[in-house]
Scaffold this motif. Structure first.
Motif, mmCIF file in Angstrom:
data_model
loop_
_atom_site.group_PDB
_atom_site.id
_atom_site.type_symbol
_atom_site.label_atom_id
_atom_site.label_comp_id
_atom_site.label_asym_id
_atom_site.label_seq_id
_atom_site.Cartn_x
_atom_site.Cartn_y
_atom_site.Cartn_z
ATOM 1 N N UNK A 233 48.624 -120.884 49.125
ATOM 2 C CA UNK A 233 48.726 -119.530 48.572
ATOM 3 C C UNK A 233 50.184 -119.133 48.408
ATOM 4 N N UNK A 234 50.486 -118.462 47.293
ATOM 5 C CA UNK A 234 51.790 -117.850 47.054
ATOM 6 C C UNK A 234 51.684 -116.356 47.311
ATOM 7 N N UNK B 6 51.738 -119.668 36.872
ATOM 8 C CA UNK B 6 51.420 -120.742 37.806
ATOM 9 C C UNK B 6 50.109 -121.410 37.403
ATOM 10 N N UNK B 7 49.822 -122.515 38.050
ATOM 11 C CA UNK B 7 48.552 -123.209 37.840
ATOM 12 C C UNK B 7 47.491 -122.738 38.821
ATOM 13 N N UNK C 229 45.242 -117.980 43.577
ATOM 14 C CA UNK C 229 45.861 -118.103 44.894
ATOM 15 C C UNK C 229 47.247 -117.443 44.936
ATOM 16 N N UNK C 230 47.428 -116.437 44.088
ATOM 17 C CA UNK C 230 48.655 -115.629 44.094
ATOM 18 C C UNK C 230 48.283 -114.209 44.512
ATOM 19 N N UNK C 231 48.995 -113.681 45.507
ATOM 20 C CA UNK C 231 48.675 -112.369 46.053
ATOM 21 C C UNK C 231 49.969 -111.612 46.321
ATOM 22 N N UNK D 16 41.500 -115.772 48.826
ATOM 23 C CA UNK D 16 42.944 -115.592 48.970
ATOM 24 C C UNK D 16 43.266 -114.318 49.733
ATOM 25 N N UNK D 17 42.526 -113.251 49.470
ATOM 26 C CA UNK D 17 42.725 -112.014 50.230
ATOM 27 C C UNK D 17 42.446 -112.258 51.705
ATOM 28 N N UNK D 18 41.392 -112.998 52.002
ATOM 29 C CA UNK D 18 41.065 -113.298 53.398
ATOM 30 C C UNK D 18 42.138 -114.184 54.032
#
Length: 283
Positions: free
Chosen positions: A113-114, A130-131, A135-137, A163-165
């Motif tokens: 994750x980023x 991004x690819x 997974x960007x937050x 991703x939030x989790x």
């Protein structure tokens, strides 16, 4: 540990704070910046911060040297290949952020994750270069990072529930909670705070009251810990100006027009605490 090694991109004030918080909670940190001079300054700032933290948090149990030794200071982006999570903290400039994400996306493992540590830039826009947009937050840390228990987490258009989790678990490992908000310019905190700071700068510019009295109104009348201009000095007036400019561009609303005094101070190098002089003096 689920996130045993964390990449921190950008070794400015916020990057150093994030790295310190991570190292204090047992993580290995790869702190990356493009300049050895910036990294040398980061080492100096970290040592000072660790000494201050130990002084004001006696019995906390974190040995300053052990914390320092958990951080690798480097200009080699390829070392991010071993990161289990990445927090990016570069300047609030879209062109700079875009180049960083295009670079690290090719290095960091696809499942990682980023977290975008930003006060105004769109998380959806970052994800688009991004690819791994799911997974960007957004992860808006507050300064000083080790002392603040809450983080504003921003859900981009493509950010997945997983991703939030993951972000919640990551922050829990740093001893922090989070509040999740949606992806609009400025989010909650800076959409309100930047307007307040900017209007306070206009008050000083227009001669309504000096900076110390503007701040005293807020600390004495409203029981705020800091006034808006002291807060601006802590954050850095260059960062404040960039954030307001992003809001002005994003909303095309004149209420976000940066105060000319703020622009003049940044041009003069009066950036707040980090330069020793802003709306207040820190020498």
């Amino acid at each position: 540990m689920e996130f045993s090694t964390v990449g921190v991109v950008g070794a400015g004030v916020m990057g150093v704070g994030v790295a310190q918080n991570l190292a204090q909670t047992g993580h290995r940190v790869v702190l990356v910046d493009v300049s050895d001079d910036v990294l040398d300054n980061a080492r100096h700032e970290l040592r000072q911060s660790l000494r201050a933290y130990a002084l004001f948090n006696k019995g906390a149990g974190a040995d300053p040297q052990a914390v320092f030794d958990r951080i690798d200071f480097t200009t080699d982006y390829d070392l991010l290949a071993k990161a289990d999570f990445v927090v990016e903290n570069v300047t609030e400039d879209w062109g700079v952020k875009q180049r960083v994400y295009e670079r690290i996306d090719a290095i960091v493992r696809p499942e990682v994750v980023f977290a975008v540590n930003t006060s105004a830039i769109s998380i959806t826009r970052v994800g688009s270069v991004t690819s791994r947009p799911d997974r960007v937050v957004g992860m808006h840390f507050m300064n000083p990072v080790p002392m603040k228990p809450m983080v504003e987490v921003i859900r981009g258009h493509h950010t997945s529930p997983d991703t939030i989790e993951t972000a919640r678990r990551f922050l829990g490992g740093l001893g922090k909670d989070c509040i999740v908000v949606e992806d609009v310019p400025g989010f909650v905190s800076n959409r309100v705070l930047m307007l307040t700071i900017n209007e306070a700068a206009f008050l000083v510019q227009d001669g309504v009251a000096p900076a110390k009295d503007v701040d005293r109104i807020f600390t004495s009348c409203f029981d705020h810990r800091m006034g808006p201009l002291e807060t601006a000095d802590l954050i850095g007036l260059d960062t404040i100006l960039k954030s307001i400019e992003v809001l002005h561009e994003s909303f095309a609303d004149s209420k976000y027009r940066p105060a000319p005094l703020l622009k003049k101070m940044v041009a003069a190098g009066l950036l707040g605490r980090k330069s020793g002089q802003g709306f207040h003096t820190y020498r």
